[in-house]
Design an enzyme around this catalytic site. Sequence first.
Site, PDB file in Angstrom:
ATOM      1  N   ILE A 105      51.839 -85.496 -26.423  1.00 34.52           N
ATOM      2  CA  ILE A 105      51.948 -85.846 -27.833  1.00 34.52           C
ATOM      3  C   ILE A 105      50.596 -85.785 -28.531  1.00 34.52           C
ATOM      4  CG2 ILE A 105      51.748 -88.334 -27.387  1.00 34.52           C
ATOM      5  CD1 ILE A 105      53.740 -86.521 -30.188  1.00 34.52           C
ATOM      6  N   GLU A 163      58.178 -93.031 -28.208  1.00 36.91           N
ATOM      7  CA  GLU A 163      58.175 -94.193 -27.314  1.00 36.91           C
ATOM      8  C   GLU A 163      57.664 -93.838 -25.929  1.00 36.91           C
ATOM      9  OE1 GLU A 163      60.304 -93.312 -24.797  1.00 36.91           O
ATOM     10  OE2 GLU A 163      60.927 -91.649 -26.086  1.00 36.91           O
ATOM     11  N   GLY A 304      60.147 -87.421 -24.458  1.00 34.31           N
ATOM     12  CA  GLY A 304      59.925 -88.594 -25.298  1.00 34.31           C
ATOM     13  C   GLY A 304      58.577 -88.487 -25.977  1.00 34.31           C
ATOM     14  N   GLU A 305      57.944 -89.636 -26.210  1.00 32.01           N
ATOM     15  CA  GLU A 305      56.607 -89.714 -26.820  1.00 32.01           C
ATOM     16  C   GLU A 305      56.592 -89.280 -28.276  1.00 32.01           C
ATOM     17  OE1 GLU A 305      53.807 -87.419 -24.550  1.00 32.01           O
ATOM     18  OE2 GLU A 305      54.277 -88.430 -22.651  1.00 32.01           O
ATOM     19  N   GLY A 306      57.729 -88.888 -28.847  1.00 29.83           N
ATOM     20  CA  GLY A 306      57.732 -88.310 -30.184  1.00 29.83           C
ATOM     21  C   GLY A 306      57.443 -86.821 -30.173  1.00 29.83           C
TER      22      GLY A 306
END
Length: 337
Positions: A105, A163, A304-306
């Site tokens: 990210i 997240e 995830g992580e955006g």
Amino acid sequence: MKQAFSNLSEFRAILAAQEGIDTTAQTAAADHNAQLTKPPGALGRLEDLALWYRGWRGGERAEIGAPQVIVFAGNHGVAARGVSAFPAEVTAQMVLNFQHGGAAINQIARANGATLDVVALDLDRPTDDFTIGPAMSEADLVLALQAGWNAVDRSADLLVVGEMGIANTTSAAALACALLGGDAADWTGRGTGVDDAGLSVKTQVVAEGVARHAGQGDGLEILGRLGGRELAGMAGAIARARDLRMPVILDGFICSAAALCLAKTQDGALDHTVAGHQSAESAHVELLRALGKEPLLQLGLRLGEGSGAALAIGILKSALACHAGMATFAQAGVSDA
């Protein structure tokens, strides 16, 4: 700093009072779009995105200059049940990686001109095991919602929330199952890559949690019972963005589950959001369908992580650049059929 809300009732009142899209601004943007040097609808969803964004931000030709990505991190009590391929301490280790610029990210945010903020939420105090009781007390849920609300930069013009939290696909699956129905197996995927035995355990944990908590209130109540601090943080940030008339790009399965809790609390709570991508987590397609969101990208991501939402920043920037920068038929001296 005085908090905008101090309990769930006040947060619900905020959601109920939030304004919708500015139809006047959206109409003005549509009128400008109709004059651009292209056949009507030739840019497909890019045109729709530009009109949607301008309806929330105003201004016929404003472009994105200050996107913000926020990654929320939290730990889950159900991790001790063996639902993840990684141990719970990985959450804190990855937070350090985010802070040092070493995660995916970080690179994607940088490439798309976005700032990145990391909000770790009581990592040394996991939520409770939701198969035994509620994951969070109302006080803990409110604190996490407040953390999300306060993390949004008022000067940003676009928000992405992501997240990190070992076992949070278990929590997201339980939320989706409790709020949308179906069997636990319909919503439970492999997450971090659990094997068949791990998937069986994970599905059973989701089933136990849903059996205990489903039907015990609205989306916020279920978020407290089956969610995690990072999911609540994302929900608080999404709601704050609406308060600031700031468009939001939703990330994958976990972010979508957090957003679902808002949608199941207040109709229209996600009108200022689009889905950045469809992740490889098996149930994400059904969750997006329930939210009424068509993803902008489908790249097989399950990080995830955006990360997927941050990749979609470029699409939205391009949509607005075309809307703002293209010449009209009159300006270009091109005949308008």
